[in-house]
Scaffold this motif. Structure first.
Motif, PDB file in Angstrom:
ATOM      1  N   ALA A   1      34.505  39.491  37.749  1.00 25.82           N
ATOM      2  CA  ALA A   1      35.827  40.164  37.902  1.00 25.82           C
ATOM      3  C   ALA A   1      35.782  41.491  37.953  1.00 25.82           C
ATOM      4  O   ALA A   1      36.727  42.190  37.417  1.00 25.82           O
ATOM      5  N   ARG A   2      34.972  42.053  38.576  1.00 26.97           N
ATOM      6  CA  ARG A   2      34.999  43.256  39.028  1.00 26.97           C
ATOM      7  C   ARG A   2      35.952  43.754  40.307  1.00 26.97           C
ATOM      8  O   ARG A   2      36.720  44.645  40.457  1.00 26.97           O
TER       9      ARG A   2
ATOM     10  N   ASN B   1      39.549  47.157  43.287  1.00 27.32           N
ATOM     11  CA  ASN B   1      38.694  47.095  41.853  1.00 27.32           C
ATOM     12  C   ASN B   1      39.718  46.555  40.722  1.00 27.32           C
ATOM     13  O   ASN B   1      40.663  47.324  40.679  1.00 27.32           O
ATOM     14  N   LEU B   2      39.427  45.616  39.986  1.00 28.58           N
ATOM     15  CA  LEU B   2      40.281  45.068  39.301  1.00 28.58           C
ATOM     16  C   LEU B   2      40.479  45.780  37.985  1.00 28.58           C
ATOM     17  O   LEU B   2      41.389  45.712  37.281  1.00 28.58           O
TER      18      LEU B   2
ATOM     19  N   THR C   1      46.817  38.803  39.893  1.00 29.97           N
ATOM     20  CA  THR C   1      46.107  37.875  38.645  1.00 29.97           C
ATOM     21  C   THR C   1      47.189  37.327  37.884  1.00 29.97           C
ATOM     22  O   THR C   1      48.162  38.087  37.381  1.00 29.97           O
ATOM     23  N   TYR C   2      46.664  36.284  37.278  1.00 32.82           N
ATOM     24  CA  TYR C   2      47.829  35.365  36.412  1.00 32.82           C
ATOM     25  C   TYR C   2      46.703  34.807  35.058  1.00 32.82           C
ATOM     26  O   TYR C   2      45.820  34.341  35.449  1.00 32.82           O
ATOM     27  N   SER C   3      47.214  35.166  34.049  1.00 35.42           N
ATOM     28  CA  SER C   3      46.288  34.637  32.691  1.00 35.42           C
ATOM     29  C   SER C   3      46.788  33.398  32.603  1.00 35.42           C
ATOM     30  O   SER C   3      48.092  32.924  32.457  1.00 35.42           O
ATOM     31  N   LEU C   4      45.922  32.577  32.034  1.00 32.92           N
ATOM     32  CA  LEU C   4      46.161  31.151  31.672  1.00 32.92           C
ATOM     33  C   LEU C   4      46.119  31.002  30.239  1.00 32.92           C
ATOM     34  O   LEU C   4      45.866  29.969  29.470  1.00 32.92           O
ATOM     35  N   VAL C   5      45.766  32.051  29.205  1.00 30.55           N
ATOM     36  CA  VAL C   5      45.636  32.128  27.709  1.00 30.55           C
ATOM     37  C   VAL C   5      46.607  32.628  27.362  1.00 30.55           C
ATOM     38  O   VAL C   5      47.126  33.537  27.787  1.00 30.55           O
TER      39      VAL C   5
END
Length: 346
Positions: free
Chosen positions: A45-46, A61-62, A338-342
């Motif tokens: 996840a860089r 660059n994330l 980017t989408y978080s699933l937590v």
């Protein structure tokens, strides 16, 4: 970039939180000035990479949001893959070329280019051990390569354009799917077809264009290699206007049984991304003819999603980070998000 926390590079020592699809939320947003066509993210996840409706591949660059534009393709890039060791990226363009870069190099020039197919090179994937590549193109061929672009073998048998091809995760086999929905399983060592499985629900005749429409926009084995997830369209009426329905199909390779997964009736367009999530569900993303999009979640074996997360812009490609807690999506408005699933922590 929105003022959101970056995806952490370090791995926490404690158990990571369970994914909660119904709590999906936007985490980051990066912007490009042309519509994006596909995306991939490295396992650490860089970096996230995206093709666009230009002649470049773009790397974000994330952690910092810095964007680097990689040169080399001669047309739009529809498919990108990253080697299992995260060292190399390869992209396939619509003029039939493959281009290689080092994932983190400062240089924007490709380290290698190969004319892979006559006409569009539609798909490229690394083998699970990273030693080989597989591609398909408008010359109706599936081609096997060493990871450096040295040709090994060709597989012929598709009568219409093969749109995607993937390595089996456990066996010396390939799976490919073409415009008419036909899935072919290939024996890599014998360079021969093992069987063909029709998936006719994933093709249709467009009377406006007087042409067949269909084929996969994404293709993925489950980790055990027992099922194949095919992502695309069905019920085609006017493809140019987006009057068609998104669909994902789970194909049981032991029984050839098909499990179609559909979306809400008021959503017309294309399903562009699909994944078997290790938490036991299937997720997909797509583009609505209105210009908006969605992420969908299905229980395995169910035909209707148990949750839909609406998106402001059409989704054109999807990937997951290594721990499958974050989705990276390429959007038609030029944004990579980017989408978080937590669940969000306090």
């Amino acid at each position: 970039m929105t003022n959101q926390p970056a995806i952490a590079q370090s791995r926490p020592a404690i158990a990571e939180p369970s994914v909660r699809p119904k709590q999906t939320r936007e985490l980051q947003s990066f912007k490009h000035d042309r519509p994006l066509t596909t995306c991939r993210v490295d396992s650490q996840a860089r970096f996230a990479f995206a093709g666009a409706e230009d002649f470049f591949v773009h790397r974000w660059n994330l952690q910092t949001g810095e964007k680097t534009t990689l040169e080399g393709p001669q047309s739009w890039v529809r498919c990108i893959d990253i080697s299992p060791d995260d060292e190399t990226i390869v992209a396939a363009d619509w003029r039939g070329r493959l281009c290689w870069w080092r994932t983190s190099d400062a240089s924007t020039k490709p380290i290698r280019t190969v004319q892979a197919h006559q006409g569009s090179c539609r798909w490229v994937r690394f083998s699970p051990d990273g030693s080989q590549l597989i591609t398909c193109g408008n010359d109706l061929l599936i081609k096997l390569w060493q990871a450096d672009g040295t040709p090994i073998a060709e597989f012929a048998g598709h009568e219409r354009y093969p749109y995607a091809v993937v390595f089996h995760p456990q066996r010396a086999e390939l799976a490919s799917q073409d415009l008419l929905g036909n899935v072919k399983i290939w024996d890599i060592e014998k360079h021969a077809e093992k069987k063909t499985i029709p998936v006719k629900v994933m093709t249709g005749y467009d009377k406006v264009f007087a042409a067949d429409m269909g084929g996969p926009r994404d293709l993925q084995f489950d980790p055990a290699g027992e099922r194949l997830l095919c992502t695309g369209i069905t019920n085609v009426k006017n493809a140019f206007a987006g009057v068609q329905d998104p669909i994902l199909v789970s194909l049981d390779l032991n029984t050839d049984e098909l499990k179609p997964m559909k979306v809400a009736k008021n959503f017309q367009g294309i399903a562009w991304g699909g994944r078997f999530h290790p938490a036991g569900f299937v997720m997909g993303c797509g583009a609505n003819r209105t210009g908006k999009g969605a992420i969908w979640y299905w229980e395995v074996g169910q035909d209707q999603p148990f949750h839909t997360h609406d998106l402001k812009s059409a989704a054109r490609g999807m990937d997951l980070t290594q721990h499958h807690q974050t989705a990276v999506i390429a959007h038609a408005d030029g944004s990579l998000k980017t989408y978080s699933l937590v669940p969000k922590t306090a």
